[in-house]
Design a protein around this motif. Sequence first.
Motif, PDB file in Angstrom:
ATOM      1  N   PHE A   1      14.228  -8.516 -16.941  1.00  0.00           N
ATOM      2  CA  PHE A   1      15.325  -9.402 -16.564  1.00  0.00           C
ATOM      3  C   PHE A   1      16.387  -8.592 -15.846  1.00  0.00           C
ATOM      4  N   ILE A   2      16.853  -9.117 -14.728  1.00  0.00           N
ATOM      5  CA  ILE A   2      17.934  -8.494 -13.962  1.00  0.00           C
ATOM      6  C   ILE A   2      19.070  -9.513 -13.898  1.00  0.00           C
ATOM      7  N   PRO A   3      20.198  -9.226 -14.562  1.00  0.00           N
ATOM      8  CA  PRO A   3      21.322 -10.176 -14.551  1.00  0.00           C
ATOM      9  C   PRO A   3      21.937 -10.334 -13.156  1.00  0.00           C
ATOM     10  N   GLN A   4      22.600 -11.438 -12.960  1.00  0.00           N
ATOM     11  CA  GLN A   4      23.279 -11.732 -11.696  1.00  0.00           C
ATOM     12  C   GLN A   4      24.207 -10.598 -11.300  1.00  0.00           C
ATOM     13  N   GLY A   5      24.114 -10.174 -10.032  1.00  0.00           N
ATOM     14  CA  GLY A   5      25.022  -9.184  -9.472  1.00  0.00           C
ATOM     15  C   GLY A   5      24.757  -7.746  -9.863  1.00  0.00           C
ATOM     16  N   VAL A   6      23.780  -7.478 -10.714  1.00  0.00           N
ATOM     17  CA  VAL A   6      23.496  -6.107 -11.153  1.00  0.00           C
ATOM     18  C   VAL A   6      22.660  -5.390 -10.092  1.00  0.00           C
ATOM     19  N   ARG A   7      23.109  -4.195  -9.694  1.00  0.00           N
ATOM     20  CA  ARG A   7      22.411  -3.388  -8.689  1.00  0.00           C
ATOM     21  C   ARG A   7      21.091  -2.902  -9.286  1.00  0.00           C
ATOM     22  N   HIS A   8      20.035  -2.957  -8.474  1.00  0.00           N
ATOM     23  CA  HIS A   8      18.726  -2.502  -8.927  1.00  0.00           C
ATOM     24  C   HIS A   8      17.892  -2.021  -7.738  1.00  0.00           C
ATOM     25  N   SER A   9      16.919  -1.170  -8.043  1.00  0.00           N
ATOM     26  CA  SER A   9      15.993  -0.635  -7.051  1.00  0.00           C
ATOM     27  C   SER A   9      14.683  -0.371  -7.775  1.00  0.00           C
ATOM     28  N   GLY A  10      13.698   0.149  -7.060  1.00  0.00           N
ATOM     29  CA  GLY A  10      12.459   0.431  -7.764  1.00  0.00           C
ATOM     30  C   GLY A  10      11.321   0.857  -6.879  1.00  0.00           C
ATOM     31  N   ARG A  11      10.177   1.000  -7.508  1.00  0.00           N
ATOM     32  CA  ARG A  11       8.928   1.338  -6.822  1.00  0.00           C
ATOM     33  C   ARG A  11       7.842   0.413  -7.360  1.00  0.00           C
ATOM     34  N   ILE A  12       7.183  -0.265  -6.432  1.00  0.00           N
ATOM     35  CA  ILE A  12       6.067  -1.141  -6.753  1.00  0.00           C
ATOM     36  C   ILE A  12       4.795  -0.406  -6.355  1.00  0.00           C
ATOM     37  N   TYR A  13       3.798  -0.423  -7.213  1.00  0.00           N
ATOM     38  CA  TYR A  13       2.552   0.290  -6.956  1.00  0.00           C
ATOM     39  C   TYR A  13       1.465  -0.661  -6.455  1.00  0.00           C
ATOM     40  N   ALA A  14       0.626  -0.159  -5.547  1.00  0.00           N
ATOM     41  CA  ALA A  14      -0.493  -0.948  -5.019  1.00  0.00           C
ATOM     42  C   ALA A  14      -1.269  -1.557  -6.184  1.00  0.00           C
ATOM     43  N   GLY A  15      -1.630  -2.817  -6.058  1.00  0.00           N
ATOM     44  CA  GLY A  15      -2.340  -3.528  -7.117  1.00  0.00           C
ATOM     45  C   GLY A  15      -1.424  -4.330  -8.021  1.00  0.00           C
ATOM     46  N   TYR A  16      -0.113  -4.205  -7.800  1.00  0.00           N
ATOM     47  CA  TYR A  16       0.864  -4.932  -8.613  1.00  0.00           C
ATOM     48  C   TYR A  16       0.849  -6.420  -8.262  1.00  0.00           C
ATOM     49  N   ALA A  17       0.988  -7.260  -9.283  1.00  0.00           N
ATOM     50  CA  ALA A  17       1.146  -8.703  -9.099  1.00  0.00           C
ATOM     51  C   ALA A  17       2.109  -9.203 -10.164  1.00  0.00           C
ATOM     52  N   ASP A  18       2.945 -10.161  -9.798  1.00  0.00           N
ATOM     53  CA  ASP A  18       3.857 -10.740 -10.787  1.00  0.00           C
ATOM     54  C   ASP A  18       4.202 -12.183 -10.460  1.00  0.00           C
ATOM     55  N   MET A  19       4.878 -12.798 -11.406  1.00  0.00           N
ATOM     56  CA  MET A  19       5.463 -14.118 -11.240  1.00  0.00           C
ATOM     57  C   MET A  19       6.950 -13.918 -11.518  1.00  0.00           C
TER      58      MET A  19
END
Length: 103
Positions: free
Chosen positions: A76-94
């Motif tokens: 969960f990422i709250p409204q207005g909260v700064r975030h970044s990341g790395r997604i790896y090949a093969g990743y899937a989400d909803m």
Amino acid sequence: MPDPIKNLRKADIHLKGITAYLSQAESHQIIFMEFDEDVELQEHSHESQWGVVLEGGIDLVIDGVKQSYAKGDRYFIPQGVRHSGRIYAGYADMTFFNQPDRY
């Protein structure tokens, strides 16, 4: 992704290696995403976001705290909260976005 998801409108998301399908509502969006290559997410913020990892893995830095997520995990990422990341090949989400016009 199963055919009912593939029959949704494709989401216009400007990330390499992504295939994404959009379920649109008046007050929010649900996106089904699949990645076939690694992607770096630049730091950003928006309305709140809740996701469920369906396959693969993702590293997220949410408000300065790094955490890794794998199949079955939720984030969960709250409204207005700064975030970044790395997604790896093969990743899937909803992912649920608490805004009707994210994509």
